[in-house]
Structure formats: C-alpha cells, structure tokens
Design an enzyme around this catalytic site. Structure first.
Site, short mmCIF file in Angstrom:
data_model
loop_
_atom_site.label_atom_id
_atom_site.label_comp_id
_atom_site.label_asym_id
_atom_site.label_seq_id
_atom_site.Cartn_x
_atom_site.Cartn_y
_atom_site.Cartn_z
CG ASP A 194 2.46 49.23 19.72
OD1 ASP A 194 1.43 49.53 19.23
OD2 ASP A 194 3.57 49.34 19.29
CG HIS B 116 3.51 52.53 17.88
ND1 HIS B 116 3.63 51.27 17.43
CD2 HIS B 116 3.80 53.68 17.12
CE1 HIS B 116 3.90 51.71 16.11
NE2 HIS B 116 4.06 53.06 15.95
C1 XUL Z 1 3.54 52.95 9.43
C2 XUL Z 1 4.94 52.55 10.12
C3 XUL Z 1 4.87 52.59 11.49
C4 XUL Z 1 6.01 53.19 12.05
C5 XUL Z 1 6.34 53.36 13.63
O1 XUL Z 1 3.45 52.88 8.17
O2 XUL Z 1 5.71 52.42 9.30
O3 XUL Z 1 4.52 51.42 12.03
O4 XUL Z 1 7.25 52.43 11.78
O5 XUL Z 1 5.25 54.37 13.95
#
Ligand code: XUL
Ligand code: CO
Length: 439
Positions: free
Chosen positions: A105, A102
C-alpha cells in the site's frame, strides 16, 4: 502547504449529540474518561491505508470513481509520496491516533525484489518523519501476499517452494519496516491461503507449510528483537473458496496444534465473522474466552450481500455487543479498532472519507458509553450468573472441581427427580439492551 482535504480546516471537533455539523463528532470525545481511561485509550482507532488512500472505487463491473488527487501523478514513487502526505493529513485531521498498512500500500512493487525493498525503505523513512511531526502512530503493519499474480495459488500454502520463499522474504522486509516505524503489532491475514479445489490440493501439506511459515516468522521476530504482538486475522472465504483461517475456533485450534498459540492473538473482523455464518460478537467472544482477542477490524457487511463489502460500521447494537466483550476483557492491550472499511462506489469525494470515519468513530464511542453502563449496572451479568448458580454449590460445584462422576450424579437424579424448566428470558434481556441504547 498543499492540502488534500480542504473540507476540514484544522481538525474534526467534538460538538456533542445535538450538533448539526456533519463534520463534527457527536459522541467521540477523545479526552473524556470512562472508568479511568480516556475514549482515545479505550478505542485506539486506526485508519486502514489500503481502503482510505489507495481505494479508487473500482469494482468488477467498472472503473474507479473516487476523486483522489494524490493517486494521479502517473509516476509510482511520486504517487506513493503524495499518498503518504495525504494519509498523514487525513489521519491527523480526523484525530485517529493510528494507521495500518500493507507493504505494497505504502510503496510500489519494483522491477525485482531488491527494487521493491528499496522503494519500501524510502517510503518508510518518509513515514517515520511524518509520524514524528503529526504524532500519528502505526498500529500494525502487514505484507500483501495476495495481489501480485505470483501469489495466485497462495503464498505460504503455494505448492511451489519458490513462491513460498518469496513470501518469506517479503514478510521479513515488512516486519523490518513495521519495527522501524514502531508498529505496535504485526499482522498476518492469509490472503490466498486456502484452496479452490481438492483435485489439485494436498490439504495436509499446505497446513504444514502454513505452520512452518508462521514458525519462521516467530523465529525472525525473536532474532530481530521485535517485542510486539503477532496478530492473525480469520476469514472463511474470499478470495479463495475455502480459506484455511476460517474463523476464531479454527485458527485457535491450528495455532495450538502447531505449538504457536503463545505467539499470537487474533484480529477479529466483523464482516469476516458474518461471512463465516457467525455474529461479530460470537467471534470476539470465542477469541476473548481463549485470552486471544488482540485487535479488531471494525467494519460491517450487508445482510443482502454475501461477500466482504467492508462498509463503515454504523450499527449501534452490534458495536455495543462488541464493546461489552472488549470492556469485560479489560481492553484491547496493544490492539485497537482499525476501520477496514471503504466508502461505497458512489461516495466519490474526499469528504466522504470523513463522513465514513466520523460515523464509525461515533458509533463505537457511543457503544463504549452504553456498554460501560450495562456492565456497571450488572443487570445482564447478574442474570447470567444466576443461571449458573447451581454449579457454585453442592453437587454442581463438585462437577466443576472434578469431584463427581456419572454414578454420583445418577444418585442425585434418583433423589431429586425431574429438573424444573426455567425461562432464558431472551426477550426481557433484549428489551434491557434497548433501554440502555436509548437512555
Ligand atoms: C481482507 C482483509 C485484509 C486484512 C489485512 O478481507 O480484511 O485487508 O485486514 O490484510
Ligand atoms: Co481486515
């Protein structure tokens, strides 16, 4: 050079099933070929940045427990750079070809949007260099539209247009970052796109807002010439009580209704499937049947716990069922197997990150070998085919060609009478799967 992972000197090696080294692969032999492709190419493993490098082991009852020297600097940009060094050291030592992140992150939120963008750009420049020097690539990037308090009532489905606009601006920048790093997909997970109570929610409007948001993302993708896949990740609840992207079937229907289906594939997460009351293989099959299985978040929940525990996958049965779906659709294309998984809070050390990933990679490598043999031997497929044989000929084939009617079928029944009840042989088939698993 400074090392964050002294427990693995150079890289994790394949030693075969008899090895007693817990830091060696027993089944994942990256260059081994199965049906013309190497294991590396079939499985396309990715390390999830958020859990592996940013997760500190905190839960709602207590503080972080993990020893993570790269998170300790106290200065956000310095910590971000050290984390990036740790991430590339770990991922290349592990031998996973990809990582996923993300935006928030990899780079910290700044004092305002412009500063957040500046932080991200700086880290992206460093990540580009590390990708080049290590060969580790980006499977997908995404935007975190759920952690900051501004997104408490959602991002694209927020009742406040100001927040909606912020989310769009943030995604625009996260897409730029993903493209800059040669990301092979861009992912959307609707973190807080859902509702807590209908007493304050206009369900129809929020659905329309979500469609507008995704449509503008497609427009922007075309504008910047980002030719990679858009992925959407279903989840039924958590953090909101009712997430809009509930499961594969719901998401496929939503995309179709809003003319977005051609622009997206699904990223199926095992723990989200079970939270929705489905099995992992059910969700994979629904997505794959629509030609829309794009990628996988490979993890597992806990049968006794009803939330998203994001554990490392270790169940061979579940992985075999998953690999059967993946192999039958000819692979994941630009997608991969991303370990959206974290060690348990009591697994405090950096070496535990290796154990978690090595076990997960071995689980799927072993599942790949088993699923390949099951498919090649054709035992399960042959049985399934034989169950539907009546639709391949005569009045059954006419039904499938659209050449039949209730009237014609009434005549068939008057002539043929009562159908014979045939066994589905579930136990026999389960025994066959078990036989392949031990062989
Ligand atoms: C949350 C989830 C996230 C997504 C990416 O449950 O799975 O981490 O994979 O945003
Ligand atoms: Co996920």
């Amino acid at each position: 050079m400074k090392t964050y992972f002294p427990e693995v000197k150079k890289s994790v090696k394949y030693e075969g099933p008899k090895s007693s080294d817990p830091l060696a692969f027993k089944f994942y032999d990256a260059d081994k070929k199965i049906g013309g492709k190497t294991m590396r190419e079939h499985l396309r493993f990715a390390v999830a940045y958020w859990h592996t490098f940013k997760g500190a082991g905190a839960d709602i009852f207590g503080a972080g427990t993990f020893r993570r020297p790269w998170l300790t600097s106290g200065e956000p940009m310095k910590a971000a750079e050290e984390t990036l060094d740790a991430a590339f050291e770990f991922t290349s030592k592990l031998g996973a070809p990809y990582y996923c992140f993300h935006d928030r992150d990899i780079a910290p939120e700044g004092k305002d949007f412009a500063e957040s963008c500046k932080n991200l750009d700086k880290i992206v420049a460093k990540a580009a260099k590390l990708q080049k020097s290590t060969g580790v690539k980006l499977l997908w990037g995404t935007a975190n539209l759920f952690s900051h308090p501004r997104y408490a009532h959602g991002a694209a489905t927020n009742p406040d247009a100001h927040v909606f606009a912020y989310a769009c601006a943030q995604v625009k920048h996260a897409m730029d970052a993903t493209m800059e790093l040669g990301g092979e997909n861009y992912l959307f997970w609707g973190g807080r796109e859902g509702y807590e109570t209908l007493l304050n929610t206009d369900y129809c409007r929020e659905q329309e807002q979500l469609a507008r948001f995704l449509t503008m993302a497609v427009d922007y993708k075309q504008k910047i010439g980002f030719k990679k896949m858009f992925l959407l990740e279903p989840k039924p609840h958590e953090p909101t009580k009712h997430q809009y992207d509930f499961d594969s079937a719901t998401v496929l229907g939503f995309l179709q209704k809003h003319g977005l289906l051609e622009h997206f594939k699904l990223n199926i997460e095992a723990n989200h499937a079970t939270l929705a009351g489905h099995s992992f293989e059910h969700e994979l099959t629904v997505a794959s049947a629509a030609g829309k299985l794009g990628s996988i978040d490979a993890n597992t929940g806990d049968p006794q716990l009803g939330w998203d525990t994001d554990q490392f996958p270790s169940n061979i049965y579940s992985a075999v069922y998953a690999m059967l779906v993946v192999l039958k659709q000819g692979g994941l294309g630009s997608g991969g197997l991303n370990f959206d998984a974290k060690p348990r809070r009591g697994s405090t050390d950096t070496v535990d990150l290796f154990y978690g990933h090595i076990g997960a990679m071995d689980t799927f490598a072993r599942a790949l070998l088993i699923a390949d043999r099951i498919i090649k031997d054709g035992v399960i497929d042959g049985f399934i085919k034989s169950r539907y044989a009546g639709f391949e000929k005569g009045y059954g084939a006419d039904v499938m060609k659209g050449k039949s009617s209730f009237g014609k079928l009434e005549k068939v029944i008057l002539d043929k009478g009562e159908p014979e009840l045939k066994s589905g042989r579930q136990e026999m088939l389960e025994n066959i799967i078990n036989q392949y698993i031990v062989m």
